[in-house]
Design a protein around this motif. Structure first.
Motif, PDB file in Angstrom:
ATOM      1  N   TYR A 251       0.823  -1.215   0.000  1.00  0.00           N
ATOM      2  CA  TYR A 251       0.000   0.000   0.000  1.00  0.00           C
ATOM      3  C   TYR A 251       0.856   1.264   0.000  1.00  0.00           C
ATOM      4  O   TYR A 251       2.073   1.223   0.200  1.00  0.00           O
ATOM      5  CB  TYR A 251      -0.916   0.016   1.224  1.00  0.00           C
ATOM      6  CG  TYR A 251      -0.206   0.298   2.529  1.00  0.00           C
ATOM      7  CD1 TYR A 251      -0.121   1.585   3.035  1.00  0.00           C
ATOM      8  CD2 TYR A 251       0.383  -0.736   3.265  1.00  0.00           C
ATOM      9  CE1 TYR A 251       0.537   1.853   4.232  1.00  0.00           C
ATOM     10  CE2 TYR A 251       1.051  -0.479   4.453  1.00  0.00           C
ATOM     11  CZ  TYR A 251       1.126   0.811   4.932  1.00  0.00           C
ATOM     12  OH  TYR A 251       1.784   1.075   6.099  1.00  0.00           O
ATOM     13  N   SER A 252       0.195   2.385  -0.229  1.00  0.00           N
ATOM     14  CA  SER A 252       0.824   3.700  -0.094  1.00  0.00           C
ATOM     15  C   SER A 252      -0.048   4.557   0.814  1.00  0.00           C
ATOM     16  O   SER A 252      -1.275   4.564   0.663  1.00  0.00           O
ATOM     17  CB  SER A 252       0.958   4.381  -1.463  1.00  0.00           C
ATOM     18  OG  SER A 252       1.299   5.755  -1.302  1.00  0.00           O
ATOM     19  N   PRO A 253       0.547   5.294   1.753  1.00  0.00           N
ATOM     20  CA  PRO A 253      -0.242   6.154   2.640  1.00  0.00           C
ATOM     21  C   PRO A 253      -0.997   7.255   1.893  1.00  0.00           C
ATOM     22  O   PRO A 253      -1.958   7.817   2.401  1.00  0.00           O
ATOM     23  CB  PRO A 253       0.808   6.755   3.584  1.00  0.00           C
ATOM     24  CG  PRO A 253       1.968   5.844   3.499  1.00  0.00           C
ATOM     25  CD  PRO A 253       1.973   5.305   2.115  1.00  0.00           C
ATOM     26  N   GLN A 254      -0.550   7.580   0.650  1.00  0.00           N
ATOM     27  CA  GLN A 254      -1.187   8.621  -0.132  1.00  0.00           C
ATOM     28  C   GLN A 254      -2.374   8.099  -0.934  1.00  0.00           C
ATOM     29  O   GLN A 254      -3.042   8.883  -1.622  1.00  0.00           O
ATOM     30  CB  GLN A 254      -0.167   9.243  -1.096  1.00  0.00           C
ATOM     31  CG  GLN A 254       1.098   9.738  -0.435  1.00  0.00           C
ATOM     32  CD  GLN A 254       0.830  10.800   0.621  1.00  0.00           C
ATOM     33  OE1 GLN A 254       0.020  11.691   0.410  1.00  0.00           O
ATOM     34  NE2 GLN A 254       1.482  10.683   1.761  1.00  0.00           N
ATOM     35  N   CYS A 255      -2.637   6.796  -0.849  1.00  0.00           N
ATOM     36  CA  CYS A 255      -3.686   6.160  -1.663  1.00  0.00           C
ATOM     37  C   CYS A 255      -4.981   6.074  -0.853  1.00  0.00           C
ATOM     38  O   CYS A 255      -5.027   5.436   0.204  1.00  0.00           O
ATOM     39  CB  CYS A 255      -3.195   4.776  -2.086  1.00  0.00           C
ATOM     40  SG  CYS A 255      -4.465   3.562  -2.435  1.00  0.00           S
ATOM     41  N   SER A 256      -6.038   6.718  -1.349  1.00  0.00           N
ATOM     42  CA  SER A 256      -7.314   6.724  -0.624  1.00  0.00           C
ATOM     43  C   SER A 256      -7.927   5.330  -0.564  1.00  0.00           C
ATOM     44  O   SER A 256      -8.537   4.943   0.441  1.00  0.00           O
ATOM     45  CB  SER A 256      -8.297   7.693  -1.287  1.00  0.00           C
ATOM     46  OG  SER A 256      -8.542   7.328  -2.645  1.00  0.00           O
ATOM     47  N   HIS A 257      -7.756   4.548  -1.644  1.00  0.00           N
ATOM     48  CA  HIS A 257      -8.286   3.174  -1.655  1.00  0.00           C
ATOM     49  C   HIS A 257      -7.609   2.316  -0.578  1.00  0.00           C
ATOM     50  O   HIS A 257      -8.233   1.397  -0.025  1.00  0.00           O
ATOM     51  CB  HIS A 257      -8.091   2.535  -3.032  1.00  0.00           C
ATOM     52  CG  HIS A 257      -8.885   3.173  -4.119  1.00  0.00           C
ATOM     53  ND1 HIS A 257     -10.260   3.167  -4.134  1.00  0.00           N
ATOM     54  CD2 HIS A 257      -8.500   3.866  -5.224  1.00  0.00           C
ATOM     55  CE1 HIS A 257     -10.689   3.809  -5.210  1.00  0.00           C
ATOM     56  NE2 HIS A 257      -9.649   4.247  -5.889  1.00  0.00           N
ATOM     57  N   CYS A 258      -6.343   2.619  -0.311  1.00  0.00           N
ATOM     58  CA  CYS A 258      -5.612   1.867   0.728  1.00  0.00           C
ATOM     59  C   CYS A 258      -6.228   2.116   2.099  1.00  0.00           C
ATOM     60  O   CYS A 258      -6.340   1.196   2.915  1.00  0.00           O
ATOM     61  CB  CYS A 258      -4.141   2.264   0.730  1.00  0.00           C
ATOM     62  SG  CYS A 258      -3.278   1.891  -0.816  1.00  0.00           S
ATOM     63  N   HIS A 259      -6.622   3.347   2.357  1.00  0.00           N
ATOM     64  CA  HIS A 259      -7.254   3.681   3.631  1.00  0.00           C
ATOM     65  C   HIS A 259      -8.645   3.068   3.731  1.00  0.00           C
ATOM     66  O   HIS A 259      -9.074   2.627   4.805  1.00  0.00           O
ATOM     67  CB  HIS A 259      -7.320   5.197   3.800  1.00  0.00           C
ATOM     68  CG  HIS A 259      -5.997   5.822   4.119  1.00  0.00           C
ATOM     69  ND1 HIS A 259      -5.490   5.909   5.392  1.00  0.00           N
ATOM     70  CD2 HIS A 259      -5.052   6.359   3.299  1.00  0.00           C
ATOM     71  CE1 HIS A 259      -4.300   6.494   5.361  1.00  0.00           C
ATOM     72  NE2 HIS A 259      -4.016   6.779   4.093  1.00  0.00           N
ATOM     73  N   HIS A 260      -9.359   3.006   2.608  1.00  0.00           N
ATOM     74  CA  HIS A 260     -10.694   2.381   2.603  1.00  0.00           C
ATOM     75  C   HIS A 260     -10.597   0.876   2.865  1.00  0.00           C
ATOM     76  O   HIS A 260     -11.486   0.283   3.477  1.00  0.00           O
ATOM     77  CB  HIS A 260     -11.388   2.624   1.259  1.00  0.00           C
ATOM     78  CG  HIS A 260     -11.730   4.063   1.015  1.00  0.00           C
ATOM     79  ND1 HIS A 260     -11.865   4.595  -0.252  1.00  0.00           N
ATOM     80  CD2 HIS A 260     -11.941   5.090   1.871  1.00  0.00           C
ATOM     81  CE1 HIS A 260     -12.164   5.888  -0.148  1.00  0.00           C
ATOM     82  NE2 HIS A 260     -12.207   6.207   1.124  1.00  0.00           N
ATOM     83  N   LEU A 261      -9.505   0.267   2.374  1.00  0.00           N
ATOM     84  CA  LEU A 261      -9.317  -1.183   2.547  1.00  0.00           C
ATOM     85  C   LEU A 261      -8.879  -1.537   3.969  1.00  0.00           C
ATOM     86  O   LEU A 261      -9.125  -2.656   4.437  1.00  0.00           O
ATOM     87  CB  LEU A 261      -8.278  -1.692   1.550  1.00  0.00           C
ATOM     88  CG  LEU A 261      -7.922  -3.188   1.618  1.00  0.00           C
ATOM     89  CD1 LEU A 261      -9.135  -4.049   1.265  1.00  0.00           C
ATOM     90  CD2 LEU A 261      -6.752  -3.507   0.697  1.00  0.00           C
ATOM     91  N   ALA A 262      -8.234  -0.605   4.674  1.00  0.00           N
ATOM     92  CA  ALA A 262      -7.610  -0.904   5.977  1.00  0.00           C
ATOM     93  C   ALA A 262      -8.544  -1.597   6.970  1.00  0.00           C
ATOM     94  O   ALA A 262      -8.154  -2.605   7.581  1.00  0.00           O
ATOM     95  CB  ALA A 262      -7.026   0.371   6.587  1.00  0.00           C
TER      96      ALA A 262
END
Length: 473
Positions: free
Chosen positions: A143-154
């Motif tokens: 993941y990348s901290p700048q990726c909104s999809h990554c935060h949604h998946l967390a």
């Protein structure tokens, strides 16, 4: 003499003005997760965005930022531990000023999974050993901290990790910090989910049910299909006869385990307990040997030589069944000061079996003690034990133990090594397998007179040989 002078210079080089460990408020054996958490806490407190009126806020933040950059990387951390700041000139130069993000970045995006014990944050240094060189099943989130999809998946990734705790390893890699590792793994979009050792990229939906189904399809099935016809054959097999049994008589109905949950039990308890299922509706005779009235039963001895140890389980939660079963398994040996000293003497014999001891300040039942039982399956050639430092503090002081719980591996040649990594069965087992063939010895101050005398004696012998050779010519 020149060698001794060089040795003294190296010792002097380790004396440095700034202690990065002290700066971050961590111990010298802190793991990467502890380093990141300590830095994040300080970053939120000392960030210039929140301390604009402080003249030295920028310098303070640069200092903790450099400490973090040095200690998070295994190679630069080794250089710093050996040579202090002098050893970092190649990596950071004399005028390194660093750069940092906004306060919101550290609050919202830094160390997304550091507070989740079920998720293992991996970096470039431990990825090869932990994932690529392992036969363990891993599901890794790049993941990348700048990726909104990554935060949604967390939140979904956290729930997935909780559902498969003890079944497979759930990992996460921050590609902003370890971009080279991500490129080496052909990661070019975020989040990317990869199953190892297959190296298979997950292409399905990112909802919990879909990802759980995907993982379950790749899990091995270790469940024994037990019938009355094959019962005697099973009990005559050395591997199955020597282990307790967990037998499921009710599945896929209300109040029972489903097939996927039984599969999980088979993986978690592999090599510790035989996990079996019976079809009581089509094989009524099996009920003459096992309790068909309880959904799950634990048999310490299936042929009933010790029937008092057999129990029926009404609980059908996988985690609770595992805790109950592990609690019923024999405890590793508790060492006293006397038996510990005897063990140390025994380990000088090269034919002795290696010993792995858990040192703790409390001997109460804990997760670490339960995890120690799981190590028996992962390290069958190693003798396991426990030592109570609260009861015998002098012995632990002699070993310079400061952090609990701590694992120490005692080798057949009399040497021993500390485990500094995560306190999980998988990570401790990996440490033991790597440490056993190595020649690393842990030294204490009491060892140095002997070591230095040996070095001086060796140097004297070498110089004498050289002088004799010169005199011949």
């Amino acid at each position: 003499m020149q060698i001794l002078i060089l040795y003294l210079l190296c010792l002097l080089a380790t004396v440095h003005s700034v202690d990065y460990y002290e700066l971050l408020g961590i111990s010298k054996d802190a793991d990467n997760r502890e380093i990141r958490r300590a830095f994040k806490k300080l970053a939120l407190k000392l960030h210039p965005d929140k301390n604009m009126e402080e003249e030295k806020s920028h310098e303070q933040f640069i200092a903790i930022n450099k400490a973090y950059e040095v200690l998070k990387d295994e190679e630069t951390r080794k250089k710093y531990d050996l040579y202090g700041e002098e050893g970092l000139k190649e990596d950071f130069g004399n005028s390194w000023r660093g750069n940092y993000r906004s306060w919101n970045y550290y609050y919202e995006s830094f160390g997304i999974y550091d507070d989740d014990p079920e998720i293992i944050t991996l970096n470039k240094n431990d990825f090869v050993q932990s994932v690529l060189e392992s036969t363990d099943l891993w599901f890794v989130n790049f993941y990348s901290p700048q990726c909104s999809h990554c935060h949604h998946l967390a939140p979904v990734w956290r729930e997935l990790a909780r559902n498969f705790e003890g079944v497979l390893q759930i990992g996460a890699v921050n590609c902003e910090e370890d971009w080279m590792l991500c490129r080496q793994q052909n990661i070019y979009s975020y989040p990317s989910l990869v199953l190892y050792p297959q190296r298979e990229k997950y292409q399905g939906s990112r909802d919990l049910t879909s990802m759980m189904d995907y993982v379950l399809q790749h899990l091995p099935d270790n469940i024994i299909k037990l019938t009355h016809q094959y019962l005697s054959e099973m009990l005559s097999t050395e591997e199955t006869a020597s282990q307790p049994w967990l037998i499921v008589t009710c599945k896929n109905t209300k109040g029972c385990l489903d097939s996927d949950e039984i599969k999980k039990l088979g993986i978690i308890l592999k090599h510790l307990v035989n996990v079996a299922e019976v079809e009581k509706n089509t094989d009524e005779k099996i009920c003459e040997f096992v309790n068909c009235h309880a959904p799950v039963s634990f048999y310490f001895d299936l042929i009933a030589e010790n029937p008092e140890k057999n129990i029926s389980l009404r609980e059908v939660e996988v985690s609770e069944i595992v805790k109950t079963v592990l609690a019923k398994l024999p405890e590793p040996e508790n060492y006293s000061e006397e038996s510990f000293k005897e063990m140390i003497t025994t380990m000088k014999n090269l034919t002795s079996s290696p010993r792995l001891l858990l040192f703790t300040d409390k001997m109460k039942s804990s997760e670490s003690n339960i995890d120690l039982k799981r190590l028996k399956a992962l390290l069958p050639e190693v003798v396991l034990g426990k030592f109570d430092c609260e009861k015998f503090p002098s012995t632990c002081a002699e070993l310079y133990l400061q952090k609990f719980p701590t694992f120490l591996l005692f080798k057949p040649n009399g040497a021993y090594e500390f485990h500094y990594g995560r306190i999980t069965a998988y990570d401790v087992a990996r440490f033991v397998r790597d440490a056993l063939p190595s020649q690393v010895h842990t030294l204490t101050p009491s060892d140095f007179p002997r070591v230095t005398e040996s070095v001086v004696s060796t140097l004297h012998a070498v110089l004498t040989t050289v002088e004799e050779s010169i005199s011949v010519f």
